[in-house]
Motif scaffolding. Structure first.
Motif, short mmCIF file in Angstrom:
data_model
loop_
_atom_site.label_atom_id
_atom_site.label_comp_id
_atom_site.label_asym_id
_atom_site.label_seq_id
_atom_site.Cartn_x
_atom_site.Cartn_y
_atom_site.Cartn_z
N MET A 138 52.67 28.53 32.43
CA MET A 138 52.43 29.67 33.35
C MET A 138 51.26 29.02 34.12
O MET A 138 50.55 28.38 33.67
N LYS A 139 51.33 29.26 35.35
CA LYS A 139 50.30 28.95 36.25
C LYS A 139 49.09 29.91 36.25
O LYS A 139 49.42 30.97 35.81
N LEU A 140 47.84 29.37 36.18
CA LEU A 140 46.72 29.97 36.22
C LEU A 140 46.50 30.87 37.15
O LEU A 140 46.92 30.57 38.39
N LYS A 141 46.24 32.29 36.98
CA LYS A 141 46.05 33.26 38.20
C LYS A 141 44.98 32.69 39.12
O LYS A 141 43.96 32.24 38.79
N HIS A 142 45.01 32.91 40.30
CA HIS A 142 44.52 32.58 41.60
C HIS A 142 44.16 31.09 41.91
O HIS A 142 43.62 30.57 42.84
N LEU A 143 45.03 30.08 41.07
CA LEU A 143 44.99 28.56 41.44
C LEU A 143 45.98 28.31 42.26
O LEU A 143 47.32 28.22 41.85
N TYR A 144 45.70 28.12 43.50
CA TYR A 144 47.02 27.80 44.34
C TYR A 144 46.48 26.67 45.13
O TYR A 144 46.01 26.35 46.30
N ILE A 145 46.30 25.48 44.30
CA ILE A 145 45.46 24.15 44.96
C ILE A 145 46.74 23.00 44.67
O ILE A 145 47.04 22.82 43.64
N PRO A 146 46.83 22.22 45.77
CA PRO A 146 47.48 21.13 45.82
C PRO A 146 46.94 20.00 44.91
O PRO A 146 45.81 19.78 44.54
N CYS A 147 47.85 19.16 44.27
CA CYS A 147 47.81 18.11 43.47
C CYS A 147 46.81 17.08 44.35
O CYS A 147 47.22 16.92 45.53
N LEU A 148 45.78 16.50 43.70
CA LEU A 148 45.03 15.33 44.53
C LEU A 148 45.34 14.17 43.81
O LEU A 148 45.55 13.90 42.68
N LEU A 193 37.94 36.34 43.34
CA LEU A 193 38.10 35.04 43.77
C LEU A 193 37.81 34.21 42.48
O LEU A 193 36.52 34.39 41.90
N ARG A 194 38.78 33.50 42.17
CA ARG A 194 38.60 32.33 41.03
C ARG A 194 39.40 31.04 41.44
O ARG A 194 40.55 30.90 41.22
N LEU A 195 38.49 30.30 41.89
CA LEU A 195 39.21 28.83 42.45
C LEU A 195 40.17 29.33 43.44
O LEU A 195 41.25 28.60 43.60
N THR A 196 39.97 30.45 44.32
CA THR A 196 40.87 30.55 45.22
C THR A 196 40.68 29.91 46.51
O THR A 196 39.56 29.93 47.14
N LYS A 197 41.93 29.74 47.28
CA LYS A 197 41.78 29.03 48.69
C LYS A 197 41.28 30.17 49.42
O LYS A 197 42.09 31.41 49.69
N THR A 198 40.06 30.16 50.12
CA THR A 198 39.58 31.39 50.95
C THR A 198 39.63 31.10 52.53
O THR A 198 39.40 31.76 53.19
N ASP A 199 39.83 29.60 52.89
CA ASP A 199 39.51 29.45 54.23
C ASP A 199 40.10 27.83 54.70
O ASP A 199 40.24 27.16 53.88
N SER A 200 40.60 27.91 55.61
CA SER A 200 40.99 26.36 56.34
C SER A 200 40.04 26.26 57.66
O SER A 200 40.38 27.27 58.43
N LEU A 201 39.41 25.38 57.69
CA LEU A 201 38.41 25.20 58.82
C LEU A 201 38.67 23.97 59.63
O LEU A 201 39.32 23.04 59.10
#
Length: 494
Positions: free
Chosen positions: A1-11, A56-64
């Motif tokens: 299962m995916k971790l809650k709050h982790l919406y991060i693309p693969c690097l 907020l846990r490793l959560t995407k919070t902004d795009s600047l």
């Protein structure tokens, strides 16, 4: 299962080979000029945040976006990144799979085992660990002491890693598989077998008896060959965990001169004779307080230094009541720039189940990691990746925190803030990244940056204050403005 709050693309990153020492050759930690100029043109800054008293846990919070920068005012708070000045090359971040971790892991359901492995070792669904430490036979973290030979067998004819085949090795194999097939793996001994020591016990200090120097040196090589036979490449070894600490658990004392002489007269030559000269040897493996003395004695001796990859260190010097001695890392780095620095162990002591979400524990990680990297450290290794609801098992009652605990009575995993703070580094900074010049204008923030092989910079910023802070991120001649909550960690990817 995916971790809650982790919406991060693969690097994207270059895989680090554990099999070929040539792959471990990295630049000296001294300043260098990045010949490939970094550009902010058309780049977006993606911000990920973990903050106290929030969800907020490793959560995407902004795009600047970047804009042209003017001279900042003294009243503004700024982080300055110079992408054209790079330093040491990064080898990874990870944690230790101890007997305690493996014994606890074995009590979890299949689903929870899979979740735990993904949480640590998946780059997509977790925090992308790329380093692994383990012990050569037992440490205090496990249900009991053990060695790989029968007591008194100085010829090592009974050597067997059968004990580790039950819990530890199966967990390590699954971790390596989850990480994509490779983890830079190294091992540390806590004590030689009792009969080889002055106090005739694996516990409570003592020293290695001279007539067993050769037998003990050969023991390391047998460990490496046995583990590699199981399909787990060993990148290197440390000579002794905490060689100046007489502990109630497995421990052994070496003065700087004793460690130097054991290395140059026995361990180094034996590794070469046994065909393991390509393995990396790490000295010290203890706290920052005495690291300069140990490095000066061993690395100033050419016959010892030639076997040394670098110096390992822990963070427990604060037990005396002082502050972390980060400047000592800088001193070693300046004196021996051709050798590396590796953080080999740290954890929050004095386990208390009411403090699973105690935020200062996470901030200790953030403070250490940023300062260690800024002083030349190339890799960072947490202690146990998993412990139970009692902070163990530990056969002498030295119960501690881990980033994730398992409640073996309910079968649930408990994620602490420390897990997410570590993840702000390990998920985004990939092996072969180079540290980038980074400075802050106010002490309320601390920061470090790395340039990945995919030409993306990772800037990590930690707010230790009780206030929300707006700060400028200057990259070359461009800037953006970022807001960070109180007691928070941010990763900026651009």
């Amino acid at each position: 299962m995916k971790l809650k709050h982790l919406y991060i693309p693969c690097l994207c990153f270059a895989l680090f080979s554990c099999n070929d020492k040539a792959d471990t050759k990295i630049d000296t930690p001294q300043e260098s000029i990045n010949t490939k100029k970094f550009s902010t043109k058309d780049k977006t800054i993606v911000v990920y945040t973990t903050a106290d008293n929030t969800n907020l846990r490793l959560t995407k919070t902004d795009s600047l976006t970047f804009q042209h920068a003017e001279q900042p005012l003294e009243t503004e708070i700024s982080v300055f990144v110079n992408p054209n000045k790079t330093f040491q090359t990064f080898i990874g971040i990870g944690g230790a799979i101890t007997d305690a971790s493996a014994e606890t892991f074995a009590q979890l359901s299949a689903d929870k085992q899979k979740e735990l492995l993904k949480a640590y070792y998946s780059k997509e669904d977790g925090i992308g660990y790329s380093l692994l430490r383990t012990s050569i036979h037992s440490s205090d973290f496990g249900s009991g002491s053990h060695t790989y030979i029968k007591e008194g067998d100085s010829a090592l004819t009974t050597f067997s890693i059968e004990h580790d085949m039950k819990y530890r090795i199966p967990m390590m194999k699954r971790a390596i598989e989850t990480a994509g097939g490779k983890l830079l793996t190294y091992a540390s001994p806590w004590s030689p077998p009792a009969f080889m020591k002055s106090n005739k016990s694996m516990l409570k200090g003592g020293t290695l008896l001279p007539n067993y120097y050769q037998s003990w040196a050969t023991y390391y090589t047998k460990f490496i060959k046995a583990y590699e036979k199981e399909g787990m490449p060993i990148w290197g070894i440390t000579i002794q965990n905490e060689p100046m600490a007489t502990q109630t658990w497995e421990s052994c004392i070496y003065s700087a001169e004793a460690e130097r002489d054991f290395l140059k007269n026995y361990l180094g030559p034996t590794m070469e004779t046994e065909g393991l000269g390509d393995k990396n040897i790490v000295i010290w493996d203890h706290n920052r307080d005495l690291i300069t003395n140990r490095a000066n004695v061993i690395l100033s001796d050419p016959e010892a230094s030639k076997y040394v990859w670098g110096t390992g260190f822990h963070w427990y010097e604060t037990w005396t009541g002082g502050d972390p001695m980060f400047d000592n890392l800088k001193a070693v780095n300046e004196s021996f720039p051709d050798k590396k620095l590796l953080f080999t162990e740290g954890c929050n002591e004095n386990f208390d189940a009411t403090k699973y979400q105690y935020w200062p524990n996470a901030e200790r990680y953030g403070n250490s990691m940023i300062n260690d990297f800024n002083n030349g450290t190339v890799g960072w290794t947490d202690w146990n990746i998993l412990l139970d609801q009692n902070g163990g098992p530990n056969h002498v009652g030295n119960f501690c925190f881990a980033p994730i605990h398992a409640d073996t009575t309910t079968g649930q995993l408990i994620y602490t803030p420390s897990y997410y703070y570590i993840g702000h580094f390990s998920k985004f900074i990939r092996p072969e990244a180079k540290r980038v010049s980074t400075a802050v204008s106010r002490s309320v923030l601390i920061s470090t940056s790395f340039l990945n092989d995919d030409d993306k910079i990772v800037t990590v910023v930690m707010n230790k204050s009780d206030k929300t802070i707006s700060y400028n991120l200057f990259v070359a001649q461009e800037k953006t403005v970022v807001k960070i909550p109180p007691h928070a960690m941010q990763t900026l990817l651009y």
